[in-house]
Design a protein around this motif. Sequence first.
Motif, PDB file in Angstrom:
ATOM      1  N   ARG A  48       8.056 -82.446  18.834  1.00  0.00           N
ATOM      2  CA  ARG A  48       6.657 -82.006  19.159  1.00  0.00           C
ATOM      3  C   ARG A  48       5.723 -83.093  17.979  1.00  0.00           C
ATOM      4  NH1 ARG A  48       9.311 -76.937  20.321  1.00  0.00           N
ATOM      5  NH2 ARG A  48       8.350 -76.217  22.369  1.00  0.00           N
ATOM      6  N   VAL A  49       6.292 -83.285  17.086  1.00  0.00           N
ATOM      7  CA  VAL A  49       5.620 -84.239  16.025  1.00  0.00           C
ATOM      8  C   VAL A  49       5.356 -85.539  16.828  1.00  0.00           C
ATOM      9  CG1 VAL A  49       5.682 -85.725  13.774  1.00  0.00           C
ATOM     10  CG2 VAL A  49       6.147 -83.203  13.816  1.00  0.00           C
ATOM     11  N   LEU A  50       6.555 -86.082  17.183  1.00  0.00           N
ATOM     12  CA  LEU A  50       6.489 -87.244  18.040  1.00  0.00           C
ATOM     13  C   LEU A  50       5.407 -87.335  19.148  1.00  0.00           C
ATOM     14  CD1 LEU A  50      10.117 -88.499  18.058  1.00  0.00           C
ATOM     15  CD2 LEU A  50       8.365 -89.027  16.148  1.00  0.00           C
ATOM     16  N   THR A  51       5.430 -86.506  19.830  1.00  0.00           N
ATOM     17  CA  THR A  51       4.433 -86.214  20.884  1.00  0.00           C
ATOM     18  C   THR A  51       3.295 -85.832  20.656  1.00  0.00           C
ATOM     19  OG1 THR A  51       6.352 -85.105  22.406  1.00  0.00           O
ATOM     20  CG2 THR A  51       4.301 -84.952  23.086  1.00  0.00           C
ATOM     21  N   VAL A  70      -1.403 -89.247  31.529  1.00  0.00           N
ATOM     22  CA  VAL A  70      -2.006 -88.755  32.534  1.00  0.00           C
ATOM     23  C   VAL A  70      -2.097 -87.470  32.373  1.00  0.00           C
ATOM     24  CG1 VAL A  70      -2.027 -90.637  34.029  1.00  0.00           C
ATOM     25  CG2 VAL A  70      -0.347 -88.874  34.141  1.00  0.00           C
ATOM     26  N   GLY A  71      -1.259 -86.596  31.750  1.00  0.00           N
ATOM     27  CA  GLY A  71      -1.134 -85.314  31.671  1.00  0.00           C
ATOM     28  C   GLY A  71      -0.065 -84.849  30.505  1.00  0.00           C
ATOM     29  N   VAL A  72      -0.540 -83.622  29.939  1.00  0.00           N
ATOM     30  CA  VAL A  72       0.251 -83.127  28.696  1.00  0.00           C
ATOM     31  C   VAL A  72       0.620 -81.659  28.534  1.00  0.00           C
ATOM     32  CG1 VAL A  72      -1.331 -84.622  27.148  1.00  0.00           C
ATOM     33  CG2 VAL A  72      -2.132 -82.371  27.590  1.00  0.00           C
ATOM     34  N   VAL A  73       0.448 -80.781  29.777  1.00  0.00           N
ATOM     35  CA  VAL A  73       0.817 -79.513  30.130  1.00  0.00           C
ATOM     36  C   VAL A  73       1.646 -79.536  31.312  1.00  0.00           C
ATOM     37  CG1 VAL A  73      -0.900 -78.618  28.514  1.00  0.00           C
ATOM     38  CG2 VAL A  73      -1.171 -79.080  31.143  1.00  0.00           C
ATOM     39  N   PRO A  74       2.663 -78.724  31.290  1.00  0.00           N
ATOM     40  CA  PRO A  74       3.593 -78.537  32.374  1.00  0.00           C
ATOM     41  C   PRO A  74       2.769 -78.116  33.669  1.00  0.00           C
ATOM     42  CG  PRO A  74       4.441 -77.162  30.475  1.00  0.00           C
ATOM     43  CD  PRO A  74       3.024 -77.621  29.946  1.00  0.00           C
ATOM     44  N   GLU A  75       1.573 -77.498  33.569  1.00  0.00           N
ATOM     45  CA  GLU A  75       0.884 -77.283  34.818  1.00  0.00           C
ATOM     46  C   GLU A  75       0.595 -78.321  35.780  1.00  0.00           C
ATOM     47  OE1 GLU A  75       1.224 -73.713  32.426  1.00  0.00           O
ATOM     48  OE2 GLU A  75       0.417 -75.543  31.975  1.00  0.00           O
ATOM     49  N   GLU A  76       0.377 -79.629  34.789  1.00  0.00           N
ATOM     50  CA  GLU A  76      -0.066 -80.912  35.558  1.00  0.00           C
ATOM     51  C   GLU A  76       1.114 -81.648  36.098  1.00  0.00           C
ATOM     52  OE1 GLU A  76      -3.801 -82.400  32.785  1.00  0.00           O
ATOM     53  OE2 GLU A  76      -1.986 -82.156  31.736  1.00  0.00           O
ATOM     54  N   ILE A  77       2.327 -81.183  36.188  1.00  0.00           N
ATOM     55  CA  ILE A  77       3.431 -81.658  36.637  1.00  0.00           C
ATOM     56  C   ILE A  77       3.344 -81.649  38.086  1.00  0.00           C
ATOM     57  CG2 ILE A  77       5.974 -81.616  36.959  1.00  0.00           C
ATOM     58  CD1 ILE A  77       6.063 -80.755  34.122  1.00  0.00           C
ATOM     59  N   ARG A  89       6.061 -77.617  26.336  1.00  0.00           N
ATOM     60  CA  ARG A  89       4.666 -77.687  25.678  1.00  0.00           C
ATOM     61  C   ARG A  89       4.899 -78.066  24.378  1.00  0.00           C
ATOM     62  NH1 ARG A  89       1.266 -74.774  29.041  1.00  0.00           N
ATOM     63  NH2 ARG A  89       2.331 -73.178  30.185  1.00  0.00           N
ATOM     64  N   GLY A  90       3.964 -79.218  24.089  1.00  0.00           N
ATOM     65  CA  GLY A  90       4.009 -79.818  22.721  1.00  0.00           C
ATOM     66  C   GLY A  90       4.888 -80.998  22.843  1.00  0.00           C
ATOM     67  N   ARG A  91       5.806 -81.096  23.811  1.00  0.00           N
ATOM     68  CA  ARG A  91       6.825 -82.297  23.439  1.00  0.00           C
ATOM     69  C   ARG A  91       6.850 -83.055  25.079  1.00  0.00           C
ATOM     70  NH1 ARG A  91      11.295 -81.170  21.357  1.00  0.00           N
ATOM     71  NH2 ARG A  91      11.068 -79.132  20.648  1.00  0.00           N
ATOM     72  N   GLU A 296      -1.465 -73.893  20.245  1.00  0.00           N
ATOM     73  CA  GLU A 296      -2.554 -74.215  21.267  1.00  0.00           C
ATOM     74  C   GLU A 296      -2.184 -75.475  22.059  1.00  0.00           C
ATOM     75  OE1 GLU A 296      -6.060 -74.374  19.416  1.00  0.00           O
ATOM     76  OE2 GLU A 296      -6.195 -72.698  18.502  1.00  0.00           O
ATOM     77  N   ASP A 297      -1.030 -76.109  21.575  1.00  0.00           N
ATOM     78  CA  ASP A 297      -0.633 -77.236  22.390  1.00  0.00           C
ATOM     79  C   ASP A 297      -1.630 -78.308  22.544  1.00  0.00           C
ATOM     80  OD1 ASP A 297       0.319 -78.172  25.662  1.00  0.00           O
ATOM     81  OD2 ASP A 297       1.002 -79.109  23.845  1.00  0.00           O
ATOM     82  N   ARG A 298      -2.226 -78.574  21.496  1.00  0.00           N
ATOM     83  CA  ARG A 298      -3.462 -79.573  21.325  1.00  0.00           C
ATOM     84  C   ARG A 298      -3.762 -80.172  20.045  1.00  0.00           C
ATOM     85  NH1 ARG A 298      -8.415 -78.383  19.938  1.00  0.00           N
ATOM     86  NH2 ARG A 298      -9.031 -76.118  19.542  1.00  0.00           N
ATOM     87  N   ILE A 299      -4.324 -81.189  20.090  1.00  0.00           N
ATOM     88  CA  ILE A 299      -4.748 -81.661  18.647  1.00  0.00           C
ATOM     89  C   ILE A 299      -6.192 -81.409  18.172  1.00  0.00           C
ATOM     90  CG2 ILE A 299      -4.754 -83.605  17.014  1.00  0.00           C
ATOM     91  CD1 ILE A 299      -2.447 -84.550  18.669  1.00  0.00           C
TER      92      ILE A 299
END
Length: 301
Positions: A48-51, A70-77, A89-91, A296-299
């Motif tokens: 998760r740190v690397l991602t 292009v996407g960062v959350v599972p719902e976008e797969i 999430r997060g990785r 929150e799965d975001r920066i």
Amino acid sequence: MPLAETFLRSGKVRDLYAVGTDRLLLIASDRLSAFDVVLPTAIPDKGRVLTGLSRFWFERTADLVDNHLVGVVPEEIPGGAPADADELRGRMMLCRRVDPLPIEVIVRGYLAGSGWKDYGRTGAVCGIPLPAGLRESDRLPEPLFTPSTKAETGHDENISLDVAANLVGAAVALQVRDLAIALYRRGAETAEPAGVILADTKFEFGTDPATGELILIDEVLTPDSSRFWDASDYEPGRAQASFDKQYVRDWLETQQWDKTPPGPELPPDVVAGTRARYVEAFERITGASFDRYLAEDRIGG
């Protein structure tokens, strides 16, 4: 469709899946490799740190070069979130497919690691002459572009710009050089106010199969692909403490191990110390709480 049915391959750290018709899913595990051996002990949250750092840097370098994210959350797969969405999430990074260049791109801003050893033998780094009398960890007069091969097994080999041009074409090699140095400068300038020195780093590029456009891919400016130093402890003339797995390498050097698989199990204090260094790099560079990123799965920022 279950992810298992779309699995392509595993690297030392990441697992790669094909999803949809033109997307790849990169999942960063908590595996840690040292001396080209994947160790049996994972570092919690390392993936998760690397991602998180890669996503931070992709956003902050998009004006220099396009990237594959292009996407960062599972719902976008494509096809919907898989059953193990919470674990992703997060990785995870959902990326467009490109044709990877057959070279790795290394930029060195300081004299360290294999560059320092090369300088001691030859007075140059990867064939690039340097002034006499430089010390270990000295800042270089200018950042050096030092590409290497991508070895399927064993170690990558440093190559010259001319050899890189033979592999990817002269125009592409020059464009990659200029972009890599610009990316390094952006990374160094961003990390400096946080008291972090970017000593050197590795990039990977690909080309869009339809347009031939250069695309920044893989991970970017993470502790696994870069050498980050604490500016408050920086002192030329010696090796520097790094925000990366050097802590693990140092411990491994004290063990009776021949650097072949399987590696030794890491003790809890080494695991905790390594995780702390990765998390500190994340928080100092991004200015965000790592716990908040997990929640929150975001920066932030």
